[in-house]
Design an enzyme around this catalytic site. Structure first.
Site, mmCIF file in Angstrom:
data_model
loop_
_atom_site.group_PDB
_atom_site.id
_atom_site.type_symbol
_atom_site.label_atom_id
_atom_site.label_comp_id
_atom_site.label_asym_id
_atom_site.label_seq_id
_atom_site.Cartn_x
_atom_site.Cartn_y
_atom_site.Cartn_z
ATOM 1 C CB CYS A 2 -71.367 168.370 -51.735
ATOM 2 S SG CYS A 2 -71.176 169.191 -53.307
ATOM 3 N NE ARG A 27 -76.392 167.528 -47.305
ATOM 4 C CZ ARG A 27 -76.228 168.398 -46.328
ATOM 5 N NH1 ARG A 27 -76.734 168.148 -45.149
ATOM 6 N NH2 ARG A 27 -75.553 169.508 -46.522
ATOM 7 C CD1 TRP A 73 -77.038 169.025 -56.310
ATOM 8 C CD2 TRP A 73 -76.240 171.105 -56.105
ATOM 9 N NE1 TRP A 73 -78.047 169.900 -56.627
ATOM 10 C CE2 TRP A 73 -77.581 171.179 -56.514
ATOM 11 C CE3 TRP A 73 -75.538 172.290 -55.917
ATOM 12 C CZ2 TRP A 73 -78.229 172.386 -56.733
ATOM 13 C CZ3 TRP A 73 -76.186 173.489 -56.138
ATOM 14 C CH2 TRP A 73 -77.525 173.526 -56.543
ATOM 15 C CG ASN A 99 -69.626 168.896 -48.829
ATOM 16 O OD1 ASN A 99 -69.387 168.153 -49.765
ATOM 17 N ND2 ASN A 99 -70.363 168.536 -47.791
ATOM 18 N N GLY A 100 -68.390 172.832 -50.693
ATOM 19 C CA GLY A 100 -68.091 174.265 -50.701
ATOM 20 C C GLY A 100 -67.508 174.672 -52.036
ATOM 21 C CD GLU A 481 -93.960 177.239 -48.361
ATOM 22 O OE1 GLU A 481 -93.040 177.904 -48.853
ATOM 23 O OE2 GLU A 481 -93.859 176.013 -48.156
ATOM 24 C CE LYS A 485 -92.727 173.444 -49.815
ATOM 25 N NZ LYS A 485 -92.101 173.969 -48.637
ATOM 26 C CD GLU A 488 -89.218 173.439 -52.663
ATOM 27 O OE1 GLU A 488 -90.179 173.462 -51.860
ATOM 28 O OE2 GLU A 488 -88.040 173.265 -52.289
ATOM 29 C CG HIS A 504 -102.741 196.724 -60.995
ATOM 30 N ND1 HIS A 504 -103.280 197.921 -61.399
ATOM 31 C CD2 HIS A 504 -103.183 196.524 -59.732
ATOM 32 C CE1 HIS A 504 -104.008 198.433 -60.425
ATOM 33 N NE2 HIS A 504 -103.970 197.599 -59.395
ATOM 34 C CE LYS A 602 -84.779 169.686 -45.437
ATOM 35 N NZ LYS A 602 -86.114 170.294 -45.650
HETATM 36 C C1 AGP Z 1 -88.352 174.706 -49.009
HETATM 37 O O1 AGP Z 1 -89.312 173.790 -49.385
HETATM 38 C C2 AGP Z 1 -87.199 174.775 -49.898
HETATM 39 N N1 AGP Z 1 -86.583 173.494 -50.034
HETATM 40 C C3 AGP Z 1 -86.197 175.902 -49.746
HETATM 41 O O2 AGP Z 1 -86.787 177.043 -50.274
HETATM 42 C C4 AGP Z 1 -85.690 176.207 -48.333
HETATM 43 O O3 AGP Z 1 -86.730 176.701 -47.540
HETATM 44 C C5 AGP Z 1 -84.535 177.206 -48.418
HETATM 45 O O4 AGP Z 1 -83.499 176.680 -49.202
HETATM 46 C C6 AGP Z 1 -83.997 177.605 -47.072
HETATM 47 O O5 AGP Z 1 -83.504 176.516 -46.354
HETATM 48 P P1 AGP Z 1 -83.222 176.615 -44.824
HETATM 49 O O6 AGP Z 1 -84.542 176.787 -44.136
HETATM 50 O O7 AGP Z 1 -82.539 175.342 -44.450
HETATM 51 O O8 AGP Z 1 -82.346 177.817 -44.617
#
Ligand code: AGP
Length: 607
Positions: A2, A27, A73, A99-100, A481, A485, A488, A504, A602
């Site tokens: 949000c 976001r 959101w 927000n929250g 990672e 990526k 995502e 395994h 985000k």
């Molecule tokens: C990364 O590509 C992601 N969007 C996500 O995993 C992110 O790293 C995670 O939500 C943590 O965010 P932050 O670094 O703002 O704490």
């Protein structure tokens, strides 16, 4: 997640608020809304969908010089027009954006319903509008205070009231809020990105703080008794153009390409070639404090957790201190033992990730020392920590983190170096690593320059129904990672595994339709890694291998992606860059909205 934007001044508020909301689109959100106070009283427009749809659908004469807006959101109730913010009371005199999450909203909804209030949405937020409207206080601040006294949970919120058209009242508890100062006009936002084009003079509210914002200025208050907290605004050092994609087709692309420059920024002034060490003044720990550390625990979420694993590896290797990383989202729920001689390290781009923030609070509540590796200056995690290392990656807009992640790795390398050099890491090794770090930005540039060669590979991977990313020891968090990526932004199922664990179990899944992206650096495990590639090749599994020139893959028939070598401890970050490019080009091939992947935000500011 949000977003909140507010404006009060001489201009028409709606266009300013809507423009601000577009700056928060990255976001992640599913609905948008705006409320203005003008000569026709309070007017609200809100709907599920994009900000631009809301802008197109705005009623005529939607005028007023005070306004608040929101991108939602969904948490309580689906993405519908009714659930979009702002929420109002029955007489439509109060509008609230929030927000929250309010934890006791179900009980409050029941109480309001029993009192005859007709709720019109499924949201937790709506109760706030009714509570403000039903308060007997004679000021808006008093009404908001009364409403906040009834709720339990997290919030960043902004409230307007038709009886008090000269002000917006805002409050923060666990969800960020900033107040921006203009010339006889003021702004509020949940993220500086929304208002940075208008002002860089801002005050960041603390948790448990409220503020009254009028066109002439603002004053901060304690909700308990409405006494002043006396916060003043200060200038933040940001370049508004850093929030624009410029000539780039997406923020992610811009941010990937910025990495050689942003990598220099995190290293600048922190390397000491003479003593082969790093200087990290922000840690606020002298050599004696650093020597007293017996264990390091890294806490982060998502990619920050994976890079935290790389960081823990670096610390253990260079400083010979036992170190590991843990998902911050799980940490506090297992009632962790907090040790006084453990250094806890919270890692976060946004500095607002609620899971990481709560983990930091758990550590500090139990008397532990927690330092932060954070990108956003003055963010909640940065302020909660005992000290830290700012990442200096500049604003990162794309949901998929790239440049901030690279700088997290470099931040860990600096920390490992400093921890190592107050222990047994030799000056020769220290200097070797300093030289390695100095070489890295140019090598990152070299990897990025090979982008064109990866486009076809990425397109091939994008067609797979499922794929593996594998690596060992230093290479495993790289694989994690890489899979993250890829998932995502391409929405393909990608799973990371330790190469050693394949046989395994998951080897059963390998067939010609399941490609594997393997991380195979030139190191002490090369031979073992190559043996595993043969096992995959024997089952006709297609292979893409991110590797070094010196590595002989034999006859496995893999597509090689070669990256330059640095020092073995620092190689993981160079092996990570091609995986960003693969994910990016796969997503582009599939026609996805790269900066705003579905279902993701985000910064995740709710649990
Ligand atoms: C990364 O590509 C992601 N969007 C996500 O995993 C992110 O790293 C995670 O939500 C943590 O965010 P932050 O670094 O703002 O704490």
């Amino acid at each position: 997640m949000c977003g909140i934007v507010g404006y009060i001044g001489r201009q028409d508020a709606a266009p300013v608020v809507l423009e601000g909301l577009t700056r928060l689109e990255h976001r992640g959100y599913d609905s948008a809304g705006v409320a203005v106070l003008g000569s026709r009283g309070l007017r609200v427009a809100k709907q599920a969908g994009r900000v631009r749809d809301l802008t197109d659908a705005l009623p005529r004469r939607f005028a007023g010089t005070t306004g608040i807006g929101h991108t939602r959101w969904a948490t309580h109730g689906p993405a519908t027009d009714a659930n979009a913010h702002p929420h109002t009371d029955e007489l439509e005199r109060v509008a609230v954006v929030h927000n929250g999450i309010l934890d006791n909203s179900a009980a409050l909804r029941a109480e309001l319903t029993a009192a005859g209030v007709e709720l019109t949405s499924d949201t937790d937020t709506e109760v706030l509008a009714h509570l403000v409207a039903r308060s007997d206080a004679d000021t808006l601040e008093g009404k908001v205070r009364d409403a906040l006294a009834a709720v339990v949970g997290t919030y960043g919120l902004a409230v307007v009231h038709a009886d008090f058209p000269d002000r917006i009242v805002v409050a923060r508890n666990g969800s960020p809020l900033v107040v921006g100062v203009g010339d006889k006009e003021m702004y509020v936002a949940s993220d500086l990105a929304a208002i940075v084009r208008h002002t860089t003079t801002v005050a960041v509210l603390d948790d448990g703080e409220m503020a009254t914002v009028t066109a002439a200025g603002f004053s901060t208050l304690r909700p308990s008794d409405l006494s002043a907290t006396g916060k003043t605004a200060s200038q933040v050092d940001v370049d508004a153009s850093a929030y624009d994609a410029g000539e780039h087709e997406s923020y992610m692309r811009k941010e990937m390409l910025e990495q050689p420059t942003t990598a220099q920024a995190v290293l600048r002034g922190r390397l000491d070639d003479r003593f082969g060490t790093a200087h990290l003044g922000g840690l606020d720990m002298d050599a004696r404090d650093l020597r007293a550390v017996r264990r390091v625990k890294v806490l982060g979420c998502g990619s920050a957790y994976y890079v935290g694993q790389m960081g823990a590896g670096l610390i253990e290797e260079l400083a010979r201190i036992p170190a590991d990383a843990e998902a911050a989202s799980e940490f506090r729920y297992r009632d962790p033992v907090i040790e006084p001689d453990t250094l806890y390290v919270a890692v976060s781009q946004s500095g607002e990730t609620i899971d990481t923030l709560l983990a930091v609070q758990e550590v500090r509540r139990k008397g532990g020392r927690c330092v932060g590796l954070v990108n956003v200056v003055g963010s909640a995690i940065a302020r909660e920590c005992d000290g830290g290392i700012y990442l200096h990656a500049g604003p990162e807009v794309a949901v998929a983190s790239t440049k901030a992640l690279t700088n997290m790795f470099l931040g860990f390398a600096l920390l490992a170096l400093q921890l190592g050099r107050v222990r047994d890491l030799s000056i020769a090794d220290g200097r070797r690593l300093v030289a390695g770090l100095e070489r890295l930005p140019a090598q990152i540039e070299e990897v990025l320059a090979g982008e064109d060669d990866l486009v076809e590979v990425a397109r091939g991977l994008a067609e797979a129904r499922s794929l593996f990313f594998i690596g060992r020891v230093r290479g495993f968090p790289v694989a994690r990672e890489g899979a993250q990526k890829f998932k995502e932004i391409s929405y393909c199922h990608a799973e990371a595994y330790q190469t050693s664990e394949l046989k395994h179990g998951p080897l059963a899944l390998i067939d010609p339709d399941v490609p594997t992206v393997a991380v195979v650096p030139h190191d002490e495990l090369t031979e073992r890694n190559v043996a595993a590639l043969h096992e995959i090749a024997a089952r006709q599994g297609p292979l893409v291998v991110v590797t070094h020139e010196e590595v002989d893959l034999g006859e496995v028939g893999a597509r090689r992606i070669v990256v330059p070598r640095n020092e073995p401890e620092l190689d993981p970050i160079l092996l990570t860059i091609p995986l960003q490019l693969l994910a990016y080009h796969a997503a582009q091939h599939l026609g996805h909205d790269i900066d705003k992947p579905r279902n993701l935000a985000k910064s995740v500011t709710v649990e």
